[in-house]
Design a protein around this motif. Sequence first.
Motif, PDB file in Angstrom:
ATOM      1  N   GLY A 152       0.777  -1.242   0.000  1.00  0.00           N
ATOM      2  CA  GLY A 152       0.000   0.000   0.000  1.00  0.00           C
ATOM      3  C   GLY A 152       0.801   1.280   0.000  1.00  0.00           C
ATOM      4  N   GLU A 153       2.104   1.203   0.044  1.00  0.00           N
ATOM      5  CA  GLU A 153       2.862   2.446   0.078  1.00  0.00           C
ATOM      6  C   GLU A 153       3.325   2.838  -1.333  1.00  0.00           C
ATOM      7  N   VAL A 154       3.768   4.087  -1.413  1.00  0.00           N
ATOM      8  CA  VAL A 154       4.420   4.528  -2.639  1.00  0.00           C
ATOM      9  C   VAL A 154       5.894   4.667  -2.311  1.00  0.00           C
ATOM     10  N   PHE A 155       6.678   3.872  -2.961  1.00  0.00           N
ATOM     11  CA  PHE A 155       8.092   3.851  -2.665  1.00  0.00           C
ATOM     12  C   PHE A 155       8.841   4.530  -3.798  1.00  0.00           C
ATOM     13  N   GLY A 156       9.675   5.489  -3.464  1.00  0.00           N
ATOM     14  CA  GLY A 156      10.393   6.209  -4.509  1.00  0.00           C
ATOM     15  C   GLY A 156      11.813   5.707  -4.636  1.00  0.00           C
ATOM     16  N   LEU A 157      12.212   5.482  -5.851  1.00  0.00           N
ATOM     17  CA  LEU A 157      13.600   5.100  -6.100  1.00  0.00           C
ATOM     18  C   LEU A 157      14.208   6.231  -6.917  1.00  0.00           C
ATOM     19  N   VAL A 158      15.119   6.968  -6.273  1.00  0.00           N
ATOM     20  CA  VAL A 158      15.636   8.178  -6.898  1.00  0.00           C
ATOM     21  C   VAL A 158      17.090   7.960  -7.272  1.00  0.00           C
ATOM     22  N   GLY A 159      17.450   8.419  -8.432  1.00  0.00           N
ATOM     23  CA  GLY A 159      18.847   8.299  -8.838  1.00  0.00           C
ATOM     24  C   GLY A 159      19.053   8.975 -10.174  1.00  0.00           C
TER      25      GLY A 159
ATOM     26  N   HIS B 281      14.190  10.565 -11.351  1.00  0.00           N
ATOM     27  CA  HIS B 281      15.397  11.307 -11.023  1.00  0.00           C
ATOM     28  C   HIS B 281      15.018  12.645 -10.369  1.00  0.00           C
ATOM     29  N   ASP B 282      13.716  12.817 -10.195  1.00  0.00           N
ATOM     30  CA  ASP B 282      13.189  14.112  -9.807  1.00  0.00           C
ATOM     31  C   ASP B 282      12.784  14.072  -8.335  1.00  0.00           C
ATOM     32  N   LEU B 283      13.602  14.692  -7.470  1.00  0.00           N
ATOM     33  CA  LEU B 283      13.329  14.633  -6.041  1.00  0.00           C
ATOM     34  C   LEU B 283      12.026  15.318  -5.662  1.00  0.00           C
ATOM     35  N   ALA B 284      11.707  16.396  -6.373  1.00  0.00           N
ATOM     36  CA  ALA B 284      10.477  17.118  -6.048  1.00  0.00           C
ATOM     37  C   ALA B 284       9.270  16.224  -6.286  1.00  0.00           C
ATOM     38  N   ALA B 285       9.293  15.501  -7.422  1.00  0.00           N
ATOM     39  CA  ALA B 285       8.193  14.592  -7.722  1.00  0.00           C
ATOM     40  C   ALA B 285       8.133  13.486  -6.679  1.00  0.00           C
ATOM     41  N   ALA B 286       9.310  12.988  -6.292  1.00  0.00           N
ATOM     42  CA  ALA B 286       9.351  11.907  -5.311  1.00  0.00           C
ATOM     43  C   ALA B 286       8.760  12.385  -3.989  1.00  0.00           C
TER      44      ALA B 286
ATOM     45  N   LEU C 155      12.007   7.798   5.247  1.00  0.00           N
ATOM     46  CA  LEU C 155      10.799   8.547   4.911  1.00  0.00           C
ATOM     47  C   LEU C 155      11.184   9.707   4.016  1.00  0.00           C
ATOM     48  N   SER C 156      10.314  10.038   3.069  1.00  0.00           N
ATOM     49  CA  SER C 156      10.747  10.961   2.022  1.00  0.00           C
ATOM     50  C   SER C 156      11.070  12.349   2.582  1.00  0.00           C
ATOM     51  N   GLU C 157      10.248  12.846   3.510  1.00  0.00           N
ATOM     52  CA  GLU C 157      10.521  14.157   4.088  1.00  0.00           C
ATOM     53  C   GLU C 157      11.902  14.178   4.736  1.00  0.00           C
ATOM     54  N   GLN C 158      12.142  13.091   5.463  1.00  0.00           N
ATOM     55  CA  GLN C 158      13.382  12.990   6.209  1.00  0.00           C
ATOM     56  C   GLN C 158      14.597  12.973   5.280  1.00  0.00           C
ATOM     57  N   VAL C 159      14.499  12.168   4.224  1.00  0.00           N
ATOM     58  CA  VAL C 159      15.629  12.061   3.307  1.00  0.00           C
ATOM     59  C   VAL C 159      15.892  13.404   2.634  1.00  0.00           C
ATOM     60  N   ILE C 160      14.814  14.100   2.266  1.00  0.00           N
ATOM     61  CA  ILE C 160      15.018  15.331   1.514  1.00  0.00           C
ATOM     62  C   ILE C 160      15.422  16.485   2.424  1.00  0.00           C
ATOM     63  N   ASN C 161      14.842  16.525   3.608  1.00  0.00           N
ATOM     64  CA  ASN C 161      15.194  17.637   4.496  1.00  0.00           C
ATOM     65  C   ASN C 161      16.515  17.429   5.229  1.00  0.00           C
ATOM     66  N   ASN C 162      16.815  16.187   5.595  1.00  0.00           N
ATOM     67  CA  ASN C 162      18.080  15.903   6.279  1.00  0.00           C
ATOM     68  C   ASN C 162      18.855  14.828   5.542  1.00  0.00           C
ATOM     69  N   PRO C 163      19.372  15.156   4.386  1.00  0.00           N
ATOM     70  CA  PRO C 163      20.069  14.119   3.635  1.00  0.00           C
ATOM     71  C   PRO C 163      21.254  13.591   4.425  1.00  0.00           C
ATOM     72  N   GLY C 164      21.402  12.273   4.461  1.00  0.00           N
ATOM     73  CA  GLY C 164      22.455  11.675   5.257  1.00  0.00           C
ATOM     74  C   GLY C 164      23.719  11.402   4.471  1.00  0.00           C
TER      75      GLY C 164
ATOM     76  N   ASP D 276      26.419  12.295   1.116  1.00  0.00           N
ATOM     77  CA  ASP D 276      26.888  13.362   0.233  1.00  0.00           C
ATOM     78  C   ASP D 276      26.176  13.320  -1.108  1.00  0.00           C
ATOM     79  N   TYR D 277      25.956  12.112  -1.561  1.00  0.00           N
ATOM     80  CA  TYR D 277      25.338  12.007  -2.880  1.00  0.00           C
ATOM     81  C   TYR D 277      23.931  12.598  -2.889  1.00  0.00           C
ATOM     82  N   THR D 278      23.159  12.274  -1.864  1.00  0.00           N
ATOM     83  CA  THR D 278      21.796  12.809  -1.797  1.00  0.00           C
ATOM     84  C   THR D 278      21.840  14.333  -1.745  1.00  0.00           C
ATOM     85  N   ARG D 279      22.806  14.849  -0.970  1.00  0.00           N
ATOM     86  CA  ARG D 279      22.938  16.308  -0.863  1.00  0.00           C
ATOM     87  C   ARG D 279      23.242  16.909  -2.247  1.00  0.00           C
ATOM     88  N   ALA D 280      24.144  16.240  -2.957  1.00  0.00           N
ATOM     89  CA  ALA D 280      24.487  16.717  -4.304  1.00  0.00           C
ATOM     90  C   ALA D 280      23.263  16.683  -5.207  1.00  0.00           C
TER      91      ALA D 280
END
Lengths: 273, 313
Positions: A46-53, A220-225, A245-254, A256-260
Amino acid sequence: MPDTPAEPMVQIQGIKKTYSEDRSLFARSAQALTAIDGVSLCIEKGEVFGLVGASGSGKTTLGRLLLKLEEIDAGQIRFQGKDISGLKGAALKDFRRRVQLIPQDPYQSLNPYMSIFDTVAEPLIIHGIRSSEARRQKAAQALDAAGLSPAADFFPSYPHQLSGGQRQRAAIARAMVLSPEFVIADEPTSMLDATISFTIFKLLADLRKTQGVTLLFITHDLAAARFLCDRIAVIYKGQIVESGLSEQVINNPGSDYTRALINAQPRFSFVNQ
Amino acid sequence: MNFSAETRAACNTAAAKRSYNLQRFLDGWALFYENPVGKLGVFLLACFGVMALISYIPPLIDPMYHPMTGVDPWISNATGPSAKHWLGTDNLGRDLFTQLLTGARIAFMVGISAAFMSIVFGTLIGMIAGYAGRVTDAALMRFADMIMVMPSLLVVLLLASLFGQLNIWIIVLLIALFRWPGVSRVIRSQTLSLKQRPFIDMARVAGASHMRIIFRHILPNVLPMACLYMTFRVTSAIIVEAALAFLGFGDPNTVSWGMMLQWVWKTGHMFQAPYWLLPPGICISLITLSFYLIGRAMEEVLDPRLRKEENFE
């Protein structure tokens, strides 16, 4: 929803996929390319799982492996608790009914010689819905749900008569017509312009709400994710560098790659304040 | 683009919603007919078509005009053109004009049926080889190579000398069996590229069987190419049949242009009766030319890279 007692929809454990160049008679050594290098994931029901890259990170390959379009080299993929690697015959067909794909490129993913009705009704024929009346009804429902209505008007059209957004809706209708449990959307809007992309995202969110489908959203689009996904995993060079969780990953990227990746997004006033 | 809105509006009216295949055919036809090469080919072919059709008429007027058995009772050697026999008669007193007309019928029959059969074999084998890949592909393509390097005319001649006179349908079948490898190679390469297209993956995801993918998804996409190759196969089939007939291995019960040439040669009229020698020779050249021209023009329709003046908007 990490701690639900229900069985996860998809469980991936340490899968690997390498592509080796065809060893020809004269080649000295076959160069191997590792597309997926030990990925483990869990997608809940039931979840929507985003795979970003980024491009070439292996996200599409992961989708293809999950769809059993290609075989994994190592590891295990479990769908609803069952290992999919040995599926054959009726079991494979059943898997095909439950797992569907929303393709990347609506211009290439519809057979140009098949009308929209034939395209949407094909899965129904394959999965043994004999009565043509039932097929018409189901196809009409799927097209309506995908936002192509009145459906009967679109039945006789061919893909080249539709716009990109309409084609993608037809592809979504085709994917949803069998009421699958798990749908992989592989960059469903990469060929569409921004406004149409947004309507497609909204459609996917609606479908998730109304049909309770589990969605793997590859992008590849973080905003969409962030708009669509409950949880996100970031993939880089075939490895998951971060997930949560998506908010967590985007607001507090853990990582370097995610930050980039976040910094690479075009900044509009409404993103990140 | 001021027309695109109108076009789209037109597309959305129920009447204009023709099938994609028909629309594509009509578009292709318009392009084809623009090409003088295609026009000439169609014109020539139409002439031969008319010849083949009216070949049924003369024997009805007078049994003397029957191409095989009708003999003019007043003539016992080859004669030149006259009012009664427009192209003259052969040495038995048979009318050459009726023979020529009947020859058109036989040429169509041989050419189209042999080409059709070789296209069916070639397309099937090409699709299977391209789709299956690996061992199947290698085996089928090596087999195709083997047949391709065989001198087909020689093999047919050998068979003919082994089994005596061959029936026209056996000849057609033999031509077809020797002419599919070229088609299968082209269809195989098309299938290889189609196999990579996302809609084939979509079909697999939907659970389509291999049969369904080959016949519902690949076949319609390779069919235009197969039709193109059919026109080239027609040409070669007609030539092979004429060569066989001329060499004396044709079906003695049919009147083909090759057979006419053989009769000219066998009765020693090669240099005495140009009215007998030339018409079948010219007809063979022209009918192969017409199919060839049609094929060339079709190729231009199917392969946009060959179109000369493409104006992009």
